[in-house]
Design a protein around this motif. Structure first.
Motif: not given
Length: 344
Positions: A321-328
């Protein structure tokens, strides 16, 4: 160099085994699946022995310590605690009080230990309950967790009163033990400011829980800091150990002392990246943290292991999430749902 255990007998609880000149290996029992912790006594000149970690604070471990201390010809001269988990700090207060010696810890580990051993002191637990809901746990699971919390007296029951004074260890510090200088190397992710000690003269690393053979330390996100990026902290502080010599003897807190530090560090890094790859593939549609558990853990999880497994899954998903790879997002049930972000 492959990971190989040193060829010495595993010490029975309450006994000690020499693993290097002036360094002795102890084991104390734990009431978990991982049923032991390794402790180390280092000759500290005529003053006595410097102790690395102390065991969980139970009456049985106290009895084992008393039996062992009766055999020693010198007292404990220093108590050094790698981090604040109960199996490491549990008996520190007992031993510091018994010998009236200094306690050495990092700043964060000392004060977090003080905080967790003090308990909630009347604070509401609604955030603990929300954490479990956010993780996708059922209403029945949350209710049972509440009941267990009310029955149990807290983690402070297995941590003897922590001394009100300590000596602060920081990255790059040097601590004298006997004729040796041990450099402080700080690891993060498993705990806030985990102390590892390295002797250049001996090529020996006391790794605590930060580098373990055969198993990986728990890297979790817990209710106290649900927006932590623990896995990033861990993966950031692991590579520094690749700068140590290939022949370094590693003295870990669990399993057995070993050689092959570089191999093990790379295996741990690869292990977590494999988990991240599996989650990227799995989270093509909305997934809760609980949904992701079978992807990361193939074995059946008992209630004790479930607690740590949920935190570990959370840590991996927060990393993505913090890497911008998944949404939360938060769904209608109040659960976090994670989904791979489509690439433009």
């Amino acid at each position: 160099m492959q990971t190989t255990f040193i060829d010495v007998p595993i010490p029975e609880p309450g006994t000690m085994q020499k693993v290097a000149p002036d360094i002795f290996w102890l084991r104390m029992p734990l009431p978990f699946d991982l049923d032991h912790i390794n402790l180390y006594l280092l000759e500290d000149g005529s003053d006595g022995y410097a102790l690395i970690d102390t065991g969980i604070g139970t009456s049985h471990v106290e009895e084992l310590w008393d039996a062992l201390l009766a055999q020693l010809k010198k007292p404990i001269s220093k108590v050094i605690v790698t981090h604040m988990h109960p199996d490491h700090i549990g008996m520190a207060g007992y031993l510091v009080e018994k010998f009236r010696v200094r306690l050495y810890m990092s700043h964060s580990e000392y004060f977090v230990a003080r905080a967790i051993s003090a308990g909630s002191r009347g604070a509401s637990h609604w955030q603990d309950d929300e954490y479990l809901v956010r993780c996708g746990m059922s209403a029945e699971y949350v209710e049972k967790a509440k009941q267990n919390r009310n029955k149990n007296k807290g983690i402070g029951q297995v941590i003897r009163p922590i001394p009100l004074q300590y000596e602060c260890l920081q990255e790059g510090d040097s601590i004298s033990i006997g004729n040796d200088q041990w450099r402080v190397m700080i690891g993060r992710g498993h705990s806030p400011e985990h102390v590892c000690l390295y002797s250049e003269k001996r090529a020996v690393l006391i790794s605590g829980d930060h580098v373990l053979p055969g198993i990986s330390p728990n890297i979790g996100v817990y209710s106290t800091e649900p927006n932590a990026n623990s896995l990033d902290l861990y993966l950031t502080t692991l590579p520094q150990f690749l700068t140590l010599p290939l022949n370094t003897l590693v003295l870990p807190s669990h399993k057995q002392p070993f050689h092959g530090l570089h191999t093990r560090v790379n295996e741990l890094i690869e292990h977590h990246h494999a988990h991240l790859s599996s989650l990227r593939e799995f989270c093509q549609q909305d997934k809760t943290i609980k949904d992701c558990l079978p992807v990361l853990f193939k074995r059946k999880l008992n209630p004790h292991n479930m607690f740590f497994a949920v935190a570990e899954a959370f840590a991996h998903l927060n990393y993505l999430y913090f890497a911008g790879e998944v949404s939360r997002e938060i769904n209608a049930q109040g659960q976090f749902v994670f989904k791979v972000v489509a690439k433009l």
